[in-house]
Design a protein around this motif. Structure first.
Motif, PDB file in Angstrom:
ATOM      1  N   VAL A  12      80.838  64.088  10.327  1.00 16.28           N
ATOM      2  CA  VAL A  12      81.405  63.568  11.396  1.00 16.28           C
ATOM      3  C   VAL A  12      83.415  63.403  11.268  1.00 16.28           C
ATOM      4  O   VAL A  12      83.845  63.167  10.501  1.00 16.28           O
ATOM      5  CB  VAL A  12      80.958  61.922  11.807  1.00 16.28           C
TER       6      VAL A  12
ATOM      7  N   GLU B 246      75.995  58.280  19.077  1.00 18.56           N
ATOM      8  CA  GLU B 246      76.038  58.649  18.056  1.00 18.56           C
ATOM      9  C   GLU B 246      76.276  59.851  17.992  1.00 18.56           C
ATOM     10  O   GLU B 246      77.269  60.587  16.674  1.00 18.56           O
ATOM     11  CB  GLU B 246      75.054  58.454  16.766  1.00 18.56           C
TER      12      GLU B 246
ATOM     13  N   THR C  44      75.366  66.279  10.626  1.00 18.37           N
ATOM     14  CA  THR C  44      74.395  65.778   8.842  1.00 18.37           C
ATOM     15  C   THR C  44      74.148  66.657   7.828  1.00 18.37           C
ATOM     16  O   THR C  44      74.363  67.709   7.857  1.00 18.37           O
ATOM     17  CB  THR C  44      73.113  65.025   9.796  1.00 18.37           C
TER      18      THR C  44
ATOM     19  N   GLN D 286      74.369  69.035  15.482  1.00 24.68           N
ATOM     20  CA  GLN D 286      74.357  67.174  15.019  1.00 24.68           C
ATOM     21  C   GLN D 286      73.981  67.040  14.251  1.00 24.68           C
ATOM     22  O   GLN D 286      74.221  67.235  12.958  1.00 24.68           O
ATOM     23  CB  GLN D 286      75.074  66.430  16.411  1.00 24.68           C
ATOM     24  N   HIS D 287      72.634  66.317  14.868  1.00 28.25           N
ATOM     25  CA  HIS D 287      71.973  66.272  13.369  1.00 28.25           C
ATOM     26  C   HIS D 287      70.570  66.250  13.357  1.00 28.25           C
ATOM     27  O   HIS D 287      69.368  65.442  13.219  1.00 28.25           O
ATOM     28  CB  HIS D 287      72.244  64.259  12.885  1.00 28.25           C
TER      29      HIS D 287
ATOM     30  N   GLN E 111      76.178  58.499  10.744  1.00 30.50           N
ATOM     31  CA  GLN E 111      77.083  58.697  11.736  1.00 30.50           C
ATOM     32  C   GLN E 111      77.761  57.879  13.247  1.00 30.50           C
ATOM     33  O   GLN E 111      78.810  58.202  13.105  1.00 30.50           O
ATOM     34  CB  GLN E 111      75.809  59.273  12.918  1.00 30.50           C
TER      35      GLN E 111
END
Ligand code: ADP
Ligand code: MG
Length: 694
Positions: A295, A546, A422, A396-397, A572
Motif C-alpha cells: 500500500v 481497507e 498484498t 488489492q488483496h 493493509q
C-alpha cells in the motif's frame, strides 16, 4: 476425456457398498460428492483401541476395549429418555447408554446373557461407569474386527467409525494401480511410496507419525496435488503465451507529458517495473504480469504509464478495481492527469446508469475514450471497446486472476497486468498464478516517514481517546477501525456505531463521521466526503476502508480488537496512514487476554513495516488455508497439501512442471502420458483440454 480406469473413482458416494443416501449426504458434506473426494479426506487423528483393561481397571475419559457379559435392558417408556443396558465382567459392572435407542436393534446387537467385545469412551455418570454409544460392538469370535489403531476423520459427525470404515474400505478397493508419474530419480531420492500405496497407508495409519504432514505418505500425496496444480497452471499459461498478443510500443509522447506534469520523480522500483512492463507489451507475446507493491508504494502511476503506452499506439486501456470506492479513487487520480493532455477517461461502475452510462459506452465503442476505469461493470456484455490493448486488474488483496483474465478477452488478446497490494509469499503466488511474471515495488516514494506502531490493552482505551484529543488539536485526521457493524448479544466486539456515538459525545458530532459495509453508496460517499475535505476529523469505520481510500492528511490509525485481525489485514489498514509527509501513528488496541499467535502477530506489527516480511510471517503463523480465507480469496484450496508446511514441495513441483512441459509441451511423451492421469485425478480436465491430444 477421462480415462475409463478412473471412472469408479468419480462415481457418486452412494455407489459404495454400505453407503445409503443419508450417509452419502453426510459424507458429501465433509468430503465432497465423489468417491475420490472421500479418498482425499484424510484422517486428522487416531484412536488407539489397544487398551484392554477390566472394568475395574478402566479409567473414565479413556478409549477402552472391554469384554462384557450383557445383562438387563432398561427400555424407557419415553423415547426421550436414554435406553440403558447393564453389563459386567468379573471385576465390576457398567451401563451401556443409547439415546433414542431402538429396542429391536439393540436386542439384536446386545442380547441379554451374551458376551460381547465393546470399544468406546468410558465415562462416569452419577458415579457409575458408563459407555454411551460404543464405537464398536462384536461377538467374541469377531473381536478381530475392532481395529487396534483407528483413524479419526474431521467433519464426519453422524457417521459411526464402523460405517465410515466400511465406506473407506470400499473406496480404497476401487483405487487402481496407475503408472508411476513421478520422476524415477526423485522417487528414489525421497523414498516415497507409490500413489496407491500412499493412499492406502494414509487411511491406515500405524501410529501418530503417519499422520504428520511431513511423513513420506503425506508428502507423496501432497506433492501429487501440488504437481497437478502447477502443471495445470503452466499448461494454461503456455497456451496463452503461445496464442500471442500484439506488440504495443508507443512513441513515448503522452508518457513524457504526464511525467513532466507529475510533482515527483518515479522511484527506482517504479522505473524498473515499467521497464519490465514495456518490454512485455512490446513483445509479440501476450503480457500476463503481476505488479506487487505494498500500500502506498505507488502502483497507480505505474498503471497509468502502462495505459498511456497503449494509448500512444492508438489503443485503449481499462483499469478494473474490486470496489466502487477504489474505482472512484483511481478515477479521481487519473482522470485529471490525462485530461491535461487532452484524453477522455470514463468511469463505469454498478452505480453508473442511464444516459451517463450510455454516453460512456458509446465513447468506449467508438474509441473516443481511450481510458476506462471501473468495477466488475466493465465486464458486462454490452461493454465493448474499439481496440482494448491493455487490461489492468487491481486486485488489492483478492486473488482470482483466472476469472478476471476474461477482461483481457474484450480486446484482441489484450495485455494483462494484475496489481496487488498484498505482498504475497512466493509459494502462494505460485499456487495462484503459476509462472506469472511478476514485478515488485520494493522502495517507497521518498519523504515517507516511518509509522510509529504501539500496542495498548483495551483497559487503557480512555488514554487513547485523550491522546486523540491532543492530536486533533494539532490538526490530525484519525481513522478508527472497529471489527463489526452492530452489537450482537453474543459478541463483545467493539461496535462501530457504539464507538461512533461515544466519540461524538467526546468530540462533538460534527467532528466524527461513520462508514460501514451496510451503508448505501451515497451515504458512504457523503460520510467519506465529510472526512476527506469536510469538518469531520475522525472516521469511524469497519474494514470497508481497507481497500482504497487515500487521505494523505490522515496520520493516526486506531484499530480496536486488533487481535482479531489477521496480519495481512492489519498491514493493509496501517497502510492507510503514513501517506503524506507528516509523522504517523498506528495504535493497536488489544484485548486483555491474548493467544500466543495473536501476541506474535501484534509483536510483528510493532516491529516491522515491510509488507513482504509480514506476508511471510502471516503464512508461518496462520497457514496457507487461512490466509485471507481461501474461499473468498480465489486462492486454490488444497486438500492434501498445506502450503505453510509444504512450501519446499511447492517449489520442487513448480520446477518439475516447468521442465516437463519444456521437454514435452503436450504431455505426449512417456512421463507426459502418465502425468495426464494425475491431472484427471485432480480434476484438471480443463488444462488437458489445452493440450494437443496424445
Ligand atoms: P498504491 O496504489 O500502490 O497503494 P498509490 O499509487 O496510490 O499507491 O500512491 C500513493 C501515493 O504516493 C500517491 O499519493 C501518489 O501520488 C504518491 N506517489 C506515487 N509515486 C510517487 C513517487 N515516485 N514519489 C512521490 N510520491 C509518489
Ligand atoms: Mg492506488
Amino acid at each position: 476425456m477421462r480415462p475409463d480406469i478412473l471412472f469408479p473413482l468419480f462415481a457418486a458416494l452412494n455407489s459404495l457398498k454400505g453407503v445409503g443416501p443419508r450417509i452419502a449426504a453426510l459424507l458429501e458434506k465433509a468430503a465432497g460428492p465423489h468417491v475420490i473426494d472421500l479418498l482425499w479426506h484424510l484422517p486428522r487423528e487416531i484412536v488407539d483401541r489397544r487398551e484392554r483393561p477390566t472394568i475395574a481397571q478402566a479409567l473414565p475419559g479413556k478409549i477402552v476395549t472391554l469384554t462384557l457379559t450383557i445383562g438387563r435392558h432398561d427400555a424407557p417408556s419415553d423415547r426421550r429418555r436414554p435406553y440403558r443396558i447393564q453389563a459386567s465382567d468379573p471385576t465390576g459392572s457398567l451401563t451401556l447408554t443409547f439415546f433414542r435407542g431402538d429396542k429391536k436393534y439393540l436386542e439384536q446387537l446386545l442380547p441379554e446373557g451374551s458376551q460381547r467385545i465393546v470399544s468406546g469412551r468410558l465415562d462416569l455418570y452419577n458415579g457409575i461407569k458408563q459407555m454411551s454409544h460404543p464405537d464398536h460392538v462384536h461377538p467374541l469370535d469377531k473381536a478381530s474386527e475392532i481395529p487396534d489403531i483407528e483413524p479419526v476423520y474431521p467433519l464426519t459427525q453422524g457417521v459411526t467409525p464402523k460405517v465410515l470404515g466400511k465406506a473407506l474400505t470400499a473406496a480404497l478397493a476401487r483405487v487402481p494401480e496407475l503408472p508411476e508419474w513421478l520422476d524415477t530419480a526423485h522417487l528414489a531420492r525421497t523414498k516415497w511410496p507409490a500413489w496407491h500405496e500412499a493412499l492406502h497407508a494414509a487411511h491406515g495409519p500405524r501410529g501418530p507419525s503417519d499422520l504428520s504432514p511431513l511423513s513420506p505418505i503425506r508428502q507423496r500425496l501432497a506433492y501429487d496435488e501440488l504437481l497437478a496444480n502447477q502443471l495445470a497452471l503452466t499448461v494454461v499459461r503456455r497456451k496463452a503465451k503461445r496464442q500471442g498478443g500484439q506488440s504495443v510500443e508507443g512513441d513515448g509522447s503522452l508518457r513524457r507529458q504526464v511525467r513532466d506534469a507529475l510533482p515527483f520523480a518515479l522511484t527506482g522500483s517504479q522505473e524498473s517495473a515499467l521497464a519490465e512492463i514495456f518490454a512485455d507489451m512490446a513483445s509479440p507475446n501476450r503480457m500476463l504480469r503481476l505488479l506487487q507493491g505494498d500500500v502506498g508504494s505507488g502502483k497507480t502511476v505505474v498503471a497509468l504509464m502502462a495505459m498511456l503506452n497503449a494509448v500512444e499506439c492508438g489503443g485503449q486501456a481499462a483499469l478494473m478495481a474490486p470496489t466502487e470506492i477504489l474505482a472512484r479513487q483511481h478515477y479521481e487520480t487519473i482522470a485529471p492527469l490525462v485530461a491535461k493532455i487532452g484524453l477522455k477517461c470514463v468511469i463505469l461502475t454498478g452505480r453508473d446508469k442511464g444516459a451517463a452510462r450510455r454516453d460512456s459506452l458509446a465513447a468506449l465503442a467508438e474509441g473516443r475514450a481511450p481510458i476506462a476505469i471501473g468495477t466488475h461493470a466493465l465486464f458486462q456484455d454490452d461493454v465493448a471497446f474499439r481496440d482494448l490493448k491493455l487490461a489492468i486488474i487491481d486486485e488489492q488483496h483478492r486473488f482470482g486472476v483466472h476469472q478476471r483474465l476474461s477482461l483481457g478477452s474484450k480486446g484482441h488478446r489484450a495485455d494483462v497486468l494484475v496489481m496487488t497490494a498484498t505482498p504475497i509469499p512466493r509459494t502462494l503466488t505460485m499456487t495462484a498464478y503459476g509462472d506469472l511474471d511478476s514485478s515488485r515495488l520494493t522502495d517507497k516514494p521518498p519523504g515517507r516517514q516511518p509509522i510509529k506502531t504501539v500496542v495498548i490493552a483495551d483497559s487503557r482505551l480512555h488514554e487513547v481517546v485523550d491522546g486523540i484529543g491532543r492530536k486533533l488539536k494539532e490538526g490530525a485526521k484519525v481513522y478508527w477501525v472497529c471489527p463489526l457493524v452492530e452489537e450482537s448479544e453474543t459478541s463483545d466486539l467493539a461496535d462501530a456505531e457504539g464507538r461512533y456515538a461515544d466519540l461524538c459525545r467526546s468530540f462533538g458530532e460534527a467532528k466524527v463521521a461513520l462508514v460501514h459495509g451496510r451503508m448505501k453508496g451515497k451515504e458512504k460517499d457523503a460520510a467519506m466526503a465529510r472526512f476527506i475535505d469536510g469538518p469531520a476529523d475522525i472516521l469511524v469505520a469497519t474494514t470497508v476502508i481497507e481497500v482504497g481510500v487515500n487521505v494523505p492528511a490522515a496520520t493516526v490509525m486506531v484499530i480496536e480488537h486488533a487481535e482479531r485481525f489477521g496480519l495481512a489485514q492489519l498491514h493493509q489498514l496501517r497502510g492507510r496512514v503514513g501517506r503524506g509527509d507528516a509523522a504517523s501513528t498506528c495504535i493497536l488496541v488489544r484485548a486483555e487476554q491474548l493467544s500466543e499467535t495473536a501476541r506474535e502477530r501484534l509483536r510483528t506489527m510493532a516491529e516491522t513495516e515491510d509488507g513482504f516480511l509480514i506476508a511471510e510471517k502471516d503464512l508461518e503463523l496462520r497457514g496457507a488455508g487461512e490466509i485471507l480465507g481461501t474461499k473468498q480469496s480465489g486462492l486454490p484450496e488444497f486438500r492434501l497439501a498445506d502450503i505453510a508446511l509444504h512450501g519446499e514441495l511447492m517449489r520442487i513441483a513448480h520446477d518439475d512442471a516447468r521442465l516437463v512441459l519444456e521437454r514435452d509441451p503436450d504431455l505426449t511423451g512417456d512421463r507426459g502420458r502418465k502425468l495426464r492421469y494425475l491431472l484427471y485425478l485432480f480434476e484438471r480436465d480443463a488444462a488437458i483440454a489445452n493440450l494437443k491430444s496424445g
